[in-house]
Scaffold this motif. Structure first.
Motif, PDB file in Angstrom:
ATOM      1  N   SER A 105      47.187  51.932  36.390  1.00 20.27           N
ATOM      2  CA  SER A 105      46.595  51.128  35.319  1.00 20.27           C
ATOM      3  C   SER A 105      46.212  49.757  35.868  1.00 20.27           C
ATOM      4  O   SER A 105      46.592  49.379  36.998  1.00 20.27           O
ATOM      5  CB  SER A 105      47.589  50.952  34.180  1.00 20.27           C
ATOM      6  N   LEU A 107      47.375  46.945  34.858  1.00 17.92           N
ATOM      7  CA  LEU A 107      48.621  46.203  35.040  1.00 17.92           C
ATOM      8  C   LEU A 107      49.306  46.601  36.348  1.00 17.92           C
ATOM      9  O   LEU A 107      49.765  45.740  37.106  1.00 17.92           O
ATOM     10  CB  LEU A 107      49.543  46.449  33.846  1.00 17.92           C
ATOM     11  N   ALA A 125      55.503  43.013  36.357  1.00 22.71           N
ATOM     12  CA  ALA A 125      54.696  43.410  35.209  1.00 22.71           C
ATOM     13  C   ALA A 125      54.400  42.210  34.310  1.00 22.71           C
ATOM     14  O   ALA A 125      53.286  42.075  33.782  1.00 22.71           O
ATOM     15  CB  ALA A 125      55.404  44.501  34.419  1.00 22.71           C
ATOM     16  N   ALA A 126      55.380  41.339  34.139  1.00 23.14           N
ATOM     17  CA  ALA A 126      55.171  40.141  33.316  1.00 23.14           C
ATOM     18  C   ALA A 126      54.109  39.240  33.946  1.00 23.14           C
ATOM     19  O   ALA A 126      53.234  38.709  33.246  1.00 23.14           O
ATOM     20  CB  ALA A 126      56.485  39.384  33.150  1.00 23.14           C
ATOM     21  N   ARG A 129      50.695  40.881  33.436  1.00 28.71           N
ATOM     22  CA  ARG A 129      50.202  40.714  32.072  1.00 28.71           C
ATOM     23  C   ARG A 129      49.613  39.320  31.872  1.00 28.71           C
ATOM     24  O   ARG A 129      48.547  39.156  31.258  1.00 28.71           O
ATOM     25  CB  ARG A 129      51.326  40.975  31.061  1.00 28.71           C
ATOM     26  N   ASP A 130      50.304  38.309  32.385  1.00 30.95           N
ATOM     27  CA  ASP A 130      49.817  36.933  32.253  1.00 30.95           C
ATOM     28  C   ASP A 130      48.458  36.763  32.935  1.00 30.95           C
ATOM     29  O   ASP A 130      47.538  36.149  32.379  1.00 30.95           O
ATOM     30  CB  ASP A 130      50.821  35.953  32.863  1.00 30.95           C
ATOM     31  N   LEU A 132      46.215  39.117  33.766  1.00 29.70           N
ATOM     32  CA  LEU A 132      45.165  39.886  33.088  1.00 29.70           C
ATOM     33  C   LEU A 132      44.710  39.185  31.813  1.00 29.70           C
ATOM     34  O   LEU A 132      43.522  39.206  31.475  1.00 29.70           O
ATOM     35  CB  LEU A 132      45.652  41.299  32.793  1.00 29.70           C
ATOM     36  N   ALA A 133      45.633  38.564  31.115  1.00 35.67           N
ATOM     37  CA  ALA A 133      45.251  37.795  29.934  1.00 35.67           C
ATOM     38  C   ALA A 133      44.361  36.617  30.336  1.00 35.67           C
ATOM     39  O   ALA A 133      43.374  36.306  29.649  1.00 35.67           O
ATOM     40  CB  ALA A 133      46.494  37.309  29.197  1.00 35.67           C
ATOM     41  N   ALA A 138      43.388  41.096  28.207  1.00 36.00           N
ATOM     42  CA  ALA A 138      44.667  41.303  27.523  1.00 36.00           C
ATOM     43  C   ALA A 138      44.726  42.641  26.791  1.00 36.00           C
ATOM     44  O   ALA A 138      45.817  43.166  26.535  1.00 36.00           O
ATOM     45  CB  ALA A 138      44.924  40.160  26.534  1.00 36.00           C
ATOM     46  N   GLU A 139      43.574  43.206  26.467  1.00 37.07           N
ATOM     47  CA  GLU A 139      43.540  44.491  25.762  1.00 37.07           C
ATOM     48  C   GLU A 139      43.341  45.661  26.721  1.00 37.07           C
ATOM     49  O   GLU A 139      43.082  46.796  26.286  1.00 37.07           O
ATOM     50  CB  GLU A 139      42.401  44.486  24.739  1.00 37.07           C
ATOM     51  N   PHE A 141      45.483  46.363  29.576  1.00 37.23           N
ATOM     52  CA  PHE A 141      46.633  46.542  30.468  1.00 37.23           C
ATOM     53  C   PHE A 141      46.780  47.979  30.955  1.00 37.23           C
ATOM     54  O   PHE A 141      47.057  48.234  32.125  1.00 37.23           O
ATOM     55  CB  PHE A 141      47.934  46.139  29.769  1.00 37.23           C
ATOM     56  N   GLU A 142      46.644  48.929  30.050  1.00 35.76           N
ATOM     57  CA  GLU A 142      46.942  50.326  30.373  1.00 35.76           C
ATOM     58  C   GLU A 142      45.714  51.124  30.801  1.00 35.76           C
ATOM     59  O   GLU A 142      45.820  52.317  31.085  1.00 35.76           O
ATOM     60  CB  GLU A 142      47.619  51.004  29.174  1.00 35.76           C
TER      61      GLU A 142
END
Length: 232
Positions: A105, A107, A125-126, A129-130, A132-133, A138-139, A141-142
């Protein structure tokens, strides 16, 4: 240029190859300094030696003469293990082709450099996520690479390059495979991240507009790197 120690310093880089029985000189005593948070654009036609220069700056190719230092550490002449440590800790990379892992993915792709460095998955992963946002995904990730547009895939690649908080990112034709609208989006993301993180970028490209977006623009012609007067 600040008086502080440069993030990257290249001195007297020369490189030649044998081609068809002839000696082809691609770099001639090239000097380059990159300050913290500086965007340096290097423009040149196809075959001018831009990728060779980037590979030498990354420690992937040895120059015939000259040296490269990253954050004061000698890259040229260092052994493979030392070079790998410098690249992993100090440098990020973005290529014309995103080189995302197709089975992972977005992420997971961004987290990979951290996981390879020993970071625990939850922390990696945290961080992913930051990032990618920050690049507007942010939508996503997967989503796997085939589920993303070309511009989105390249934004994931930019986020991955920044995962380990490198001092400098080297980008080779980062918008070369994108349409103009997608390219503008990637350039905007890179510009925002430079300001937000203080990460330095060296971008090599044949696109004079992209090269001109930087704080400093240089042209590689006949093996010589010269400043471009952007006020002309």
């Amino acid at each position: 240029m600040s008086s502080a120690e440069p993030v990257l310093a290249a001195t007297g880089l020369s490189k030649a190859f044998s081609q068809g029985g002839q000696r082809l000189v691609v770099l001639r005593s090239v000097d380059l300094e990159v300050a913290r948070g500086e965007w340096v654009g290097v423009v040149g036609r196809s075959g001018a030696g831009k990728s060779t220069l980037l590979h030498i700056l990354a420690g992937l190719t040895d120059p015939d003469d000259g040296s490269v230092e990253v954050m004061g550490q000698a890259l040229t002449g260092a052994g493979p293990a030392v070079r790998a440590r410098i690249r992993n800790a100090r440098m990020g990379f973005v290529y014309q082709l995103h080189h995302l892992l197709p089975e992972f993915s977005a992420l997971e792709n961004v987290a990979v450099p951290l996981l390879l460095g020993g970071t625990r998955f939850a922390q990696a992963a945290a961080r992913a996520r930051d990032l990618l946002a920050e690049v507007g995904l942010a939508e996503r990730f997967e989503h796997r690479p085939h589920q993303l547009s070309g511009g989105e895939r390249q934004r994931v690649a930019v986020a991955r390059a920044l995962a380990t908080a490198p001092a400098i990112v080297l980008a080779d034709e980062p918008t070369g495979n994108l349409d103009r609208e997608s390219a503008e989006g990637v350039v905007a993301v890179m510009s925002d991240l430079i300001r937000a993180t203080g990460t330095s970028f060296v971008v090599v490209t044949h696109d004079t507009d992209l090269a001109g977006r930087g704080d400093k623009t240089l042209a590689l012609l006949d093996g010589v790197l010269t400043p471009v007067d952007k006020s002309a």
